[in-house]
Motif scaffolding. Structure first.
Motif, PDB file in Angstrom:
ATOM      1  N   TRP A  96      11.677  39.109  53.690  1.00  0.00           N
ATOM      2  CA  TRP A  96      12.530  38.814  54.747  1.00  0.00           C
ATOM      3  C   TRP A  96      11.889  37.858  55.727  1.00  0.00           C
ATOM      4  CZ3 TRP A  96      17.176  41.578  55.517  1.00  0.00           C
ATOM      5  CH2 TRP A  96      17.506  42.738  54.446  1.00  0.00           C
ATOM      6  N   ILE A  97      12.464  37.040  56.040  1.00  0.00           N
ATOM      7  CA  ILE A  97      11.913  35.797  56.924  1.00  0.00           C
ATOM      8  C   ILE A  97      12.890  35.690  58.290  1.00  0.00           C
ATOM      9  CG2 ILE A  97      11.340  33.362  57.053  1.00  0.00           C
ATOM     10  CD1 ILE A  97      10.715  33.356  54.179  1.00  0.00           C
ATOM     11  N   TYR A  98      12.161  35.777  59.352  1.00  0.00           N
ATOM     12  CA  TYR A  98      12.818  35.736  60.488  1.00  0.00           C
ATOM     13  C   TYR A  98      12.514  34.517  61.567  1.00  0.00           C
ATOM     14  CZ  TYR A  98      13.145  40.462  59.285  1.00  0.00           C
ATOM     15  OH  TYR A  98      13.328  41.937  58.607  1.00  0.00           O
ATOM     16  N   GLY A  99      13.392  33.848  62.129  1.00  0.00           N
ATOM     17  CA  GLY A  99      13.045  32.790  62.832  1.00  0.00           C
ATOM     18  C   GLY A  99      14.122  32.635  63.816  1.00  0.00           C
ATOM     19  N   TYR A 100      14.032  31.546  64.521  1.00  0.00           N
ATOM     20  CA  TYR A 100      15.162  30.996  65.583  1.00  0.00           C
ATOM     21  C   TYR A 100      16.104  29.916  65.132  1.00  0.00           C
ATOM     22  CZ  TYR A 100      12.771  33.732  69.040  1.00  0.00           C
ATOM     23  OH  TYR A 100      12.400  34.781  69.662  1.00  0.00           O
ATOM     24  N   ASN A 101      17.435  29.758  65.561  1.00  0.00           N
ATOM     25  CA  ASN A 101      18.051  28.806  64.866  1.00  0.00           C
ATOM     26  C   ASN A 101      17.597  27.312  65.099  1.00  0.00           C
ATOM     27  OD1 ASN A 101      20.340  30.677  64.350  1.00  0.00           O
ATOM     28  ND2 ASN A 101      21.188  30.361  66.569  1.00  0.00           N
ATOM     29  N   GLY A 102      17.628  26.550  64.012  1.00  0.00           N
ATOM     30  CA  GLY A 102      16.869  25.198  63.856  1.00  0.00           C
ATOM     31  C   GLY A 102      15.538  25.506  63.378  1.00  0.00           C
ATOM     32  N   LYS A 103      14.790  26.470  63.423  1.00  0.00           N
ATOM     33  CA  LYS A 103      13.311  26.501  62.903  1.00  0.00           C
ATOM     34  C   LYS A 103      13.754  27.010  61.638  1.00  0.00           C
ATOM     35  CE  LYS A 103      10.075  28.433  64.910  1.00  0.00           C
ATOM     36  NZ  LYS A 103       8.798  29.134  65.753  1.00  0.00           N
ATOM     37  N   LEU A 104      14.564  28.218  61.176  1.00  0.00           N
ATOM     38  CA  LEU A 104      15.062  28.516  59.958  1.00  0.00           C
ATOM     39  C   LEU A 104      15.559  27.858  59.153  1.00  0.00           C
ATOM     40  CD1 LEU A 104      16.819  32.233  60.593  1.00  0.00           C
ATOM     41  CD2 LEU A 104      14.604  31.704  59.292  1.00  0.00           C
ATOM     42  N   GLN A 105      16.548  26.695  59.488  1.00  0.00           N
ATOM     43  CA  GLN A 105      17.005  25.563  58.654  1.00  0.00           C
ATOM     44  C   GLN A 105      16.022  24.659  58.180  1.00  0.00           C
ATOM     45  OE1 GLN A 105      18.307  26.808  61.509  1.00  0.00           O
ATOM     46  NE2 GLN A 105      20.142  28.174  60.554  1.00  0.00           N
ATOM     47  N   GLU A 106      14.966  24.392  59.214  1.00  0.00           N
ATOM     48  CA  GLU A 106      13.882  23.494  58.953  1.00  0.00           C
ATOM     49  C   GLU A 106      12.922  23.995  57.818  1.00  0.00           C
ATOM     50  OE1 GLU A 106      10.022  21.081  60.771  1.00  0.00           O
ATOM     51  OE2 GLU A 106      11.340  22.361  62.055  1.00  0.00           O
ATOM     52  N   ILE A 107      12.860  25.427  57.915  1.00  0.00           N
ATOM     53  CA  ILE A 107      11.981  26.004  56.759  1.00  0.00           C
ATOM     54  C   ILE A 107      12.483  26.016  55.576  1.00  0.00           C
ATOM     55  CG2 ILE A 107      11.080  28.427  56.112  1.00  0.00           C
ATOM     56  CD1 ILE A 107       8.932  26.986  58.092  1.00  0.00           C
ATOM     57  N   ILE A 108      13.832  26.242  55.346  1.00  0.00           N
ATOM     58  CA  ILE A 108      14.571  26.348  54.286  1.00  0.00           C
ATOM     59  C   ILE A 108      14.479  24.854  53.650  1.00  0.00           C
ATOM     60  CG2 ILE A 108      16.814  26.094  53.153  1.00  0.00           C
ATOM     61  CD1 ILE A 108      17.911  28.399  55.207  1.00  0.00           C
ATOM     62  N   VAL A 109      14.644  23.805  54.391  1.00  0.00           N
ATOM     63  CA  VAL A 109      14.547  22.461  53.860  1.00  0.00           C
ATOM     64  C   VAL A 109      13.004  22.026  53.221  1.00  0.00           C
ATOM     65  CG1 VAL A 109      14.376  19.910  54.470  1.00  0.00           C
ATOM     66  CG2 VAL A 109      16.268  21.602  55.143  1.00  0.00           C
ATOM     67  N   GLU A 110      12.049  22.522  54.220  1.00  0.00           N
ATOM     68  CA  GLU A 110      10.644  22.290  53.755  1.00  0.00           C
ATOM     69  C   GLU A 110      10.256  23.272  52.340  1.00  0.00           C
ATOM     70  OE1 GLU A 110       8.428  20.558  55.004  1.00  0.00           O
ATOM     71  OE2 GLU A 110       9.585  19.670  56.747  1.00  0.00           O
ATOM     72  N   LEU A 111      10.704  24.302  52.460  1.00  0.00           N
ATOM     73  CA  LEU A 111      10.549  25.219  51.270  1.00  0.00           C
ATOM     74  C   LEU A 111      11.065  24.485  49.940  1.00  0.00           C
ATOM     75  CD1 LEU A 111      10.977  29.057  52.430  1.00  0.00           C
ATOM     76  CD2 LEU A 111       8.892  27.772  52.135  1.00  0.00           C
ATOM     77  N   ARG A 112      12.342  23.987  50.032  1.00  0.00           N
ATOM     78  CA  ARG A 112      13.100  23.358  49.112  1.00  0.00           C
ATOM     79  C   ARG A 112      12.121  22.161  48.588  1.00  0.00           C
ATOM     80  NH1 ARG A 112      15.525  27.332  47.013  1.00  0.00           N
ATOM     81  NH2 ARG A 112      17.730  27.778  47.696  1.00  0.00           N
ATOM     82  N   ARG A 113      11.574  21.264  49.572  1.00  0.00           N
ATOM     83  CA  ARG A 113      11.011  19.937  49.347  1.00  0.00           C
ATOM     84  C   ARG A 113       9.552  20.481  48.357  1.00  0.00           C
ATOM     85  NH1 ARG A 113      11.351  17.260  55.369  1.00  0.00           N
ATOM     86  NH2 ARG A 113      13.536  16.177  54.662  1.00  0.00           N
ATOM     87  N   ARG A 114       8.983  21.457  49.088  1.00  0.00           N
ATOM     88  CA  ARG A 114       7.754  21.960  48.197  1.00  0.00           C
ATOM     89  C   ARG A 114       7.945  23.016  46.820  1.00  0.00           C
ATOM     90  NH1 ARG A 114       7.214  20.931  53.090  1.00  0.00           N
ATOM     91  NH2 ARG A 114       5.028  20.381  53.932  1.00  0.00           N
ATOM     92  N   GLY A 115       9.283  22.893  46.232  1.00  0.00           N
ATOM     93  CA  GLY A 115       9.673  23.113  45.101  1.00  0.00           C
ATOM     94  C   GLY A 115      10.222  24.632  44.877  1.00  0.00           C
ATOM     95  N   LEU A 116      10.496  25.247  46.043  1.00  0.00           N
ATOM     96  CA  LEU A 116      11.074  26.737  45.778  1.00  0.00           C
ATOM     97  C   LEU A 116      12.648  26.528  45.474  1.00  0.00           C
ATOM     98  CD1 LEU A 116      10.276  29.547  46.708  1.00  0.00           C
ATOM     99  CD2 LEU A 116      11.789  29.414  48.755  1.00  0.00           C
ATOM    100  N   LYS A 117      12.616  27.281  44.326  1.00  0.00           N
ATOM    101  CA  LYS A 117      14.121  27.103  43.722  1.00  0.00           C
ATOM    102  C   LYS A 117      14.842  28.355  43.723  1.00  0.00           C
ATOM    103  CE  LYS A 117      12.996  23.391  40.483  1.00  0.00           C
ATOM    104  NZ  LYS A 117      12.014  22.845  41.332  1.00  0.00           N
ATOM    105  N   ASP A 118      14.145  29.629  44.102  1.00  0.00           N
ATOM    106  CA  ASP A 118      14.770  30.896  44.464  1.00  0.00           C
ATOM    107  C   ASP A 118      16.041  30.918  45.108  1.00  0.00           C
ATOM    108  OD1 ASP A 118      11.742  31.111  43.926  1.00  0.00           O
ATOM    109  OD2 ASP A 118      12.365  33.035  43.476  1.00  0.00           O
ATOM    110  N   ASP A 119      17.032  31.550  44.772  1.00  0.00           N
ATOM    111  CA  ASP A 119      18.074  31.958  45.578  1.00  0.00           C
ATOM    112  C   ASP A 119      17.540  32.567  47.118  1.00  0.00           C
ATOM    113  OD1 ASP A 119      19.572  31.177  43.513  1.00  0.00           O
ATOM    114  OD2 ASP A 119      20.436  33.165  43.364  1.00  0.00           O
TER     115      ASP A 119
END
Length: 321
Positions: free
Chosen positions: A170-193
């Protein structure tokens, strides 16, 4: 001096513009879609002729139920000037959340700017202004983080890779930060749902378009989720914290390490969308305005920051209000 900061957090620039707070001005500007910068937006919709923001911020406002009526909505791409009675408004890029902007106002009497929330690198300083209003959320050397953003994201990746084998993360963050983290994780190769609620997903789709990064498989969270990576708003931590799995809080106020376990199955990851103290000073030093105003509504250390700027950079500075 062409600028002011009110008790309600409105940044006043020139004669016609109020930014991130309510005031009787022709144009209300919203730098980004965080609640402390949307204060009094309903008042501004009623009393101002226009509400200006980047197209991405206006889309965020719609999702958050703060949409501006079409007749008053002024969508301004970065670096596109618009003039009101001899005063020119320009929104400049700011690295904070998707769509964030700095504000520049040029008048016959001088040039005035407001950084809004920002971090560096990625926020080009507005140079040579007569007066610059600065966000200084972390405006004290005591609040300095001794590591980089990459360290925090790497620590988050390590937690995810280790904990996802045992159960949900479970990952908790504020609007905007959560979305940036999703993008950063994808850039670093995270492919999980990734699983999330409808509002966070809608904002993530907008942010992915803004950042130019594929969102990957992000699905709606069900009430009986027992596995996977789950991203929800910080305010829902108390609701979900007793559920099985690892619980990760994204917070810029973790100042002891890039990430640490704070007891049981809870982690704190030091990921911030605000400039560190040294980045604040770096920005001002590069900008070299004639005068600096530190926003004291959104910073508890504004007076300290102003004194530091005067002593170390030799630039007249004050905290307002």
């Amino acid at each position: 001096m062409g600028v002011g900061v009110t008790e309600k957090g409105a940044i006043l620039l020139g004669r016609h513009f109020t930014v991130d707070g309510p005031a009787e001005r022709l144009v209300r500007v919203v730098t980004h879609a965080h609640s402390d910068h949307m204060v009094g937006l309903g008042f501004s919709v009623r009393r101002s002729a226009f509400v200006a923001a980047t197209p991405t911020t206006h889309r965020f406002l719609e999702v958050l139920g703060q949409g501006v009526p079409p007749g008053k909505r002024l969508e301004l791409p970065y670096d596109k000037p618009v003039e009101f009675d001899g005063e020119v408004l320009v929104l400049k890029p700011a690295r904070h959340i998707a769509g964030s902007a700095q504000v520049l106002v040029e008048t016959r009497d001088g040039s005035y700017g407001y950084t809004g929330d920002f971090k560096m690198p990625g926020t080009p300083p507005m140079k040579g202004l007569d007066v610059l209003v600065v966000d200084a959320t972390y405006g004290s050397p005591r609040l300095e983080r001794r590591w980089g953003e990459w360290d925090a994201i790497s620590a988050l990746m390590e937690i995810i890779e280790r904990e996802k084998r045992r159960g949900p993360v479970w990952i908790y963050g504020y609007n905007g930060k959560l979305q940036e983290i999703i993008v950063e994780l994808r850039r670093r190769g995270l492919k999980d749902d990734i699983f999330t609620d409808a509002q966070t997903l809608a904002l993530a789709r907008i942010a992915a378009e803004f950042y130019g990064e594929p969102l990957g498989n992000v699905r709606l969270l069900s009430h009986d989720a027992e596995w996977g990576i789950i991203m929800v708003h910080y305010s829902r931590f108390s609701e979900y914290r007793r559920r099985p799995g690892a619980h990760v809080l994204l917070t810029g106020w973790e100042l002891s390490a890039p990430a640490r376990k704070s007891g049981g199955n809870v982690y704190r990851v030091s990921f911030s969308d605000h400039a560190s103290f040294s980045e604040i000073i770096e920005y001002i030093d590069e900008a070299r305005p004639g005068r600096v105003v530190i926003d004291a509504v959104r910073s508890k250390t504004a007076h300290l920051t102003a004194k530091y700027v005067e002593r170390r950079l030799g630039i007249p500075a004050q905290a307002m209000p």
